[in-house]
Write a protein that holds these residues in place. Structure first.
Motif, mmCIF file in Angstrom:
data_model
loop_
_atom_site.group_PDB
_atom_site.id
_atom_site.type_symbol
_atom_site.label_atom_id
_atom_site.label_comp_id
_atom_site.label_asym_id
_atom_site.label_seq_id
_atom_site.Cartn_x
_atom_site.Cartn_y
_atom_site.Cartn_z
ATOM 1 N N GLU A 181 -87.577 19.295 -51.086
ATOM 2 C CA GLU A 181 -86.324 18.872 -50.450
ATOM 3 C C GLU A 181 -86.081 17.399 -50.755
ATOM 4 N N ILE A 182 -85.436 17.087 -51.843
ATOM 5 C CA ILE A 182 -85.145 15.682 -52.104
ATOM 6 C C ILE A 182 -83.669 15.432 -51.806
ATOM 7 N N ALA A 183 -83.377 14.154 -51.505
ATOM 8 C CA ALA A 183 -82.011 13.792 -51.090
ATOM 9 C C ALA A 183 -80.988 14.243 -52.127
ATOM 10 N N ASN A 184 -81.375 14.172 -53.397
ATOM 11 C CA ASN A 184 -80.445 14.513 -54.472
ATOM 12 C C ASN A 184 -79.823 15.907 -54.308
ATOM 13 N N ARG A 185 -80.626 16.834 -53.836
ATOM 14 C CA ARG A 185 -80.103 18.201 -53.698
ATOM 15 C C ARG A 185 -78.970 18.244 -52.681
ATOM 16 N N ARG A 186 -79.164 17.498 -51.591
ATOM 17 C CA ARG A 186 -78.108 17.487 -50.562
ATOM 18 C C ARG A 186 -76.841 16.819 -51.098
ATOM 19 N N VAL A 187 -77.033 15.735 -51.869
ATOM 20 C CA VAL A 187 -75.872 15.051 -52.449
ATOM 21 C C VAL A 187 -75.128 16.012 -53.377
ATOM 22 N N MET A 188 -75.899 16.728 -54.202
ATOM 23 C CA MET A 188 -75.305 17.670 -55.152
ATOM 24 C C MET A 188 -74.581 18.793 -54.427
ATOM 25 N N GLN A 189 -75.221 19.317 -53.382
ATOM 26 C CA GLN A 189 -74.580 20.400 -52.631
ATOM 27 C C GLN A 189 -73.269 19.917 -52.014
ATOM 28 N N GLU A 190 -73.290 18.687 -51.520
ATOM 29 C CA GLU A 190 -72.084 18.094 -50.930
ATOM 30 C C GLU A 190 -70.969 18.012 -51.987
ATOM 31 N N LEU A 191 -71.332 17.555 -53.204
ATOM 32 C CA LEU A 191 -70.335 17.463 -54.282
ATOM 33 C C LEU A 191 -69.751 18.839 -54.581
ATOM 34 N N TRP A 192 -70.630 19.822 -54.581
ATOM 35 C CA TRP A 192 -70.209 21.194 -54.883
ATOM 36 C C TRP A 192 -69.241 21.711 -53.819
ATOM 37 N N PHE A 193 -69.562 21.455 -52.533
ATOM 38 C CA PHE A 193 -68.654 21.895 -51.465
ATOM 39 C C PHE A 193 -67.307 21.191 -51.587
ATOM 40 N N ARG A 194 -67.349 19.895 -51.935
ATOM 41 C CA ARG A 194 -66.102 19.139 -52.102
ATOM 42 C C ARG A 194 -65.275 19.741 -53.226
ATOM 43 N N TYR A 195 -65.968 20.068 -54.315
ATOM 44 C CA TYR A 195 -65.245 20.619 -55.459
ATOM 45 C C TYR A 195 -64.621 21.977 -55.107
ATOM 46 N N LEU A 196 -65.378 22.832 -54.426
ATOM 47 C CA LEU A 196 -64.855 24.143 -54.021
ATOM 48 C C LEU A 196 -63.649 23.985 -53.102
ATOM 49 N N ALA A 197 -63.754 23.037 -52.160
ATOM 50 C CA ALA A 197 -62.651 22.800 -51.231
ATOM 51 C C ALA A 197 -61.428 22.306 -52.008
ATOM 52 N N ALA A 198 -61.664 21.425 -52.991
ATOM 53 C CA ALA A 198 -60.559 20.903 -53.796
ATOM 54 C C ALA A 198 -59.867 22.050 -54.538
ATOM 55 N N GLU A 199 -60.646 22.939 -55.114
ATOM 56 C CA GLU A 199 -60.073 24.084 -55.835
ATOM 57 C C GLU A 199 -59.231 24.945 -54.906
ATOM 58 N N SER A 200 -59.746 25.156 -53.700
ATOM 59 C CA SER A 200 -59.022 26.003 -52.773
ATOM 60 C C SER A 200 -57.711 25.320 -52.340
ATOM 61 N N HIS A 201 -57.723 23.990 -52.183
ATOM 62 C CA HIS A 201 -56.474 23.272 -51.870
ATOM 63 C C HIS A 201 -55.496 23.354 -53.034
ATOM 64 N N LEU A 202 -56.033 23.343 -54.244
ATOM 65 C CA LEU A 202 -55.159 23.438 -55.421
ATOM 66 C C LEU A 202 -54.453 24.796 -55.424
ATOM 67 N N ARG A 203 -55.236 25.853 -55.154
ATOM 68 C CA ARG A 203 -54.649 27.204 -55.139
ATOM 69 C C ARG A 203 -53.547 27.326 -54.096
ATOM 70 N N SER A 204 -53.801 26.730 -52.915
ATOM 71 C CA SER A 204 -52.795 26.860 -51.850
ATOM 72 C C SER A 204 -51.795 25.686 -51.872
ATOM 73 N N TRP A 205 -51.911 24.837 -52.932
ATOM 74 C CA TRP A 205 -50.991 23.705 -53.141
ATOM 75 C C TRP A 205 -50.898 22.801 -51.914
ATOM 76 N N GLU A 206 -52.081 22.440 -51.403
ATOM 77 C CA GLU A 206 -52.151 21.478 -50.299
ATOM 78 C C GLU A 206 -52.633 20.163 -50.880
ATOM 79 N N LEU A 207 -51.667 19.345 -51.299
ATOM 80 C CA LEU A 207 -52.010 18.161 -52.082
ATOM 81 C C LEU A 207 -52.749 17.098 -51.279
ATOM 82 N N GLN A 208 -52.465 17.028 -49.989
ATOM 83 C CA GLN A 208 -53.133 16.009 -49.175
ATOM 84 C C GLN A 208 -54.629 16.317 -49.074
#
Ligand code: HEC
Ligand code: HEC
Length: 182
Positions: A82-109
């Motif tokens: 369990e190194i900190a890097n994994r949590r940082v990476m997982q966080e980036l991944w969740f952010r990216y997934l959320a961004a994609e989902s906002h793009l699909r639903s055209w929620e620019l904010q």
């Protein structure tokens, strides 16, 4: 190379934010793909076979042209530490997934907000790797011209950059190899 991937991610996130201002859907989509490609490119280069669950059993299977059952001769039966890097990476991944989902639903904010949370980490890591590369270049030039003067300082500066990033993302690490000037 690592710094380059983070710089690509940052440049594409910046580009996506500019496209958001223009409500340019194609531009945003392309820039988002650029972010994702930056992540993938580094993973392809840096993930070890063990991290990808490629084991001796699987390699044996390939050599013999036979399929291998999952889980046979797993070298990494122990979970990765369990190194900190994994949590940082997982966080980036969740952010990216959320961004994609906002793009699909055209929620620019929402999309701007998620991209804004990917940017600082990419910027920070690009900066740290740039410092490593700079000092490594300097060391390499000094070595090529057979100059010892300035080498110790450049090496210290470089390894401090390694160590400070490890302190932040990995954990402690010891330097074991004696140096030319020791
Ligand atoms: C410069 C290289 C590099 C870049 C760029 C990079 N990663 Fe990673 N990533 C890694 C490494 C190395 C690991 C392996 C972590 C480990 O061994 O624990 C990793 C692991 C991961 C994991 C798996 C974490 C786990 O649970 O074990 C995810 C998810 C991930 N990265 C997402 C991302 C996303 C999303 C991006 C882009 C925004 C990204 N990464 C950019 C190097 C990178
Ligand atoms: C921007 C951050 C960063 C910089 C700079 C950095 N590292 Fe790392 N390093 C990491 C991360 C994160 C991991 C853990 C990857 C993983 O396994 O998840 C790692 C893992 C390693 C490992 C893996 C072996 C082990 O014991 O886990 C070695 C060796 C290493 N780094 C050496 C270096 C050296 C040498 C430098 C400087 C020349 C350096 N690193 C600079 C972030 C960095």
């Amino acid at each position: 190379m690592f710094g380059g991937h983070w710089s690509d991610i940052l440049a594409n996130a910046d580009e996506a934010l500019i496209c958001i201002e223009d409500e340019d859907r194609v531009g945003i989509t392309n820039a988002m793909a650029g972010v994702s490609n930056g992540c993938d490119a580094c993973h392809m280069a840096s993930w070890s076979p063990a991290y990808l669950h490629v084991t001796n059993g699987i390699i044996d299977g390939w050599l013999k042209g036979k399929p291998t059952k999952t889980g046979v001769n797993e070298q990494d039966a122990e979970p990765a530490p369990e190194i900190a890097n994994r949590r940082v990476m997982q966080e980036l991944w969740f952010r990216y997934l959320a961004a994609e989902s906002h793009l699909r639903s055209w929620e620019l904010q929402g999309l701007s907000k998620e991209l804004g949370m990917i940017q600082p980490e990419a910027k920070e890591r690009a900066k740290r790797w740039a410092r490593v590369a700079e000092q490594a270049d300097l060391l390499s030039n000094l070595a090529a011209s057979r100059k010892l003067e300035g080498m110790k300082e450049a090496y210290k500066e470089m390894t401090q950059t390694c160590l400070s990033c490890h302190a932040r993302n990995v954990g402690g690490r010891e330097i074991l190899i004696p140096m030319a000037w020791d």
